[in-house]
Design a protein around this motif. Sequence first.
Motif, short mmCIF file in Angstrom:
data_model
loop_
_atom_site.label_atom_id
_atom_site.label_comp_id
_atom_site.label_asym_id
_atom_site.label_seq_id
_atom_site.Cartn_x
_atom_site.Cartn_y
_atom_site.Cartn_z
N ILE A 133 -28.06 7.40 -37.10
CA ILE A 133 -27.13 8.45 -36.68
C ILE A 133 -27.50 8.99 -35.31
CG2 ILE A 133 -26.33 10.79 -37.19
CD1 ILE A 133 -25.09 8.76 -38.98
N GLU A 134 -28.77 9.24 -35.10
CA GLU A 134 -29.21 9.75 -33.79
C GLU A 134 -29.01 8.70 -32.70
OE1 GLU A 134 -30.06 12.76 -32.98
OE2 GLU A 134 -29.71 13.39 -35.04
N ALA A 135 -29.13 7.41 -33.07
CA ALA A 135 -28.91 6.35 -32.08
C ALA A 135 -27.46 6.34 -31.61
CB ALA A 135 -29.28 4.99 -32.69
N ILE A 136 -26.52 6.50 -32.55
CA ILE A 136 -25.10 6.55 -32.18
C ILE A 136 -24.83 7.76 -31.29
CG2 ILE A 136 -22.76 6.88 -33.08
CD1 ILE A 136 -23.61 5.26 -35.53
N LYS A 137 -25.45 8.87 -31.63
CA LYS A 137 -25.30 10.07 -30.82
C LYS A 137 -25.82 9.84 -29.41
CE LYS A 137 -26.63 14.98 -30.77
NZ LYS A 137 -27.41 16.03 -31.47
N ALA A 138 -26.95 9.13 -29.28
CA ALA A 138 -27.53 8.86 -27.96
C ALA A 138 -26.64 7.90 -27.16
CB ALA A 138 -28.94 8.29 -28.11
N LEU A 139 -26.09 6.89 -27.83
CA LEU A 139 -25.26 5.90 -27.13
C LEU A 139 -23.99 6.52 -26.58
CD1 LEU A 139 -25.57 2.72 -29.38
CD2 LEU A 139 -26.60 3.12 -27.13
N ALA A 140 -23.58 7.66 -27.12
CA ALA A 140 -22.38 8.34 -26.60
C ALA A 140 -22.56 8.76 -25.15
CB ALA A 140 -22.04 9.55 -27.47
N LEU A 156 -31.02 1.70 -25.93
CA LEU A 156 -31.30 3.04 -26.46
C LEU A 156 -32.43 3.72 -25.69
CD1 LEU A 156 -30.99 2.67 -30.34
CD2 LEU A 156 -29.74 4.28 -28.89
N THR A 157 -33.37 2.93 -25.21
CA THR A 157 -34.51 3.52 -24.50
C THR A 157 -34.12 4.09 -23.15
OG1 THR A 157 -35.11 1.37 -23.54
CG2 THR A 157 -36.10 1.93 -25.66
N THR A 158 -32.93 3.74 -22.65
CA THR A 158 -32.48 4.27 -21.35
C THR A 158 -31.78 5.61 -21.48
OG1 THR A 158 -30.32 3.17 -21.40
CG2 THR A 158 -32.17 1.90 -20.55
N VAL A 159 -31.38 5.98 -22.70
CA VAL A 159 -30.65 7.23 -22.88
C VAL A 159 -31.30 8.15 -23.90
CG1 VAL A 159 -28.40 6.35 -22.18
CG2 VAL A 159 -29.12 6.09 -24.56
N SER A 160 -32.44 7.75 -24.45
CA SER A 160 -33.11 8.59 -25.46
C SER A 160 -34.60 8.27 -25.50
CB SER A 160 -32.48 8.38 -26.85
OG SER A 160 -32.59 7.03 -27.24
#
Length: 299
Positions: free
Chosen positions: A67-74, A117-121
Amino acid sequence: ITALAAYVPAAGIGAAAQQFATDLAVVITTIVNGLQQAGILASAAVVAAGEMAGKLGDLLGVVAGGIEAIKALASHPNFYKVKSALYDLVEQGLDRNGDRALPWLRKSTPAFVRAELTTVSSWYELTPKGEKRPKRPDGEIGGLVLTAGTYPGIRELNGIITTPVFRRDYTLIQASGYDQKLGVLYRPARPVRPVSEDPSRDQLARAKQMLLSVIGDFPFRMGTADIARGVWLAAIFTRLCRFTFTGNIPMFVVSAGESGSGKGKLIDAAAIISDGVEAWKRTKACDDAEIERAIGAAV
């Protein structure tokens, strides 16, 4: 993670995931207690249920991570959703003329999602002392994200355009980037000067003449030049207005009495104006079945 869809609105995603975890824990506890009281759950099953409860926290941790990954990808500039699937934008390479290749969408893979994901979170794990230690996203995170089927906060993409087009309200997209109203990404193939959104009749007349000057010396068949030029203009404006209507889109076919008469140049002249690039073309097939296959492959 798919079951979390009903819990996850566009906002408050963290609280929604926590509520899901709480509800699930209550359900499992209630079932176990009820079976124990009824004498149905044997001692071995009680031990198994305890082990299951112990693993529940790990499971919920993975789900919450998804869930947090989807939030970060936004917040990632190159991820988009198309219907219920996740895609990433590719902008690299050159075309056959040596120009920058047009952007295109690629269906996202678990490995790429995990890497981006590592580029946005930032991801952490707790040490035995309760301290945060940096880590890479778990290996299963990418797969969880791609099987979610719902992506709140990630932008919906209805198409990629390389020239200005009209929105459904007939306003013109001229700013490069993602257009929130239409849900399209505008990446100009070539520099395009902004135009007035409220032109005068004189400006419209001059613009029409400028367009027609492109094919001013084209050898149309005697007596059909005016109609042919009108169809050529219609081909351009059908592309520019394609988001303003629904249903079938007209097809434009060019024919000539002999080869080398300029059919391809006539098509490219319209395509470069409407799309910024030359058109994809092929020779007309000899039978209806082959024509149907060619059209199907093109669309």
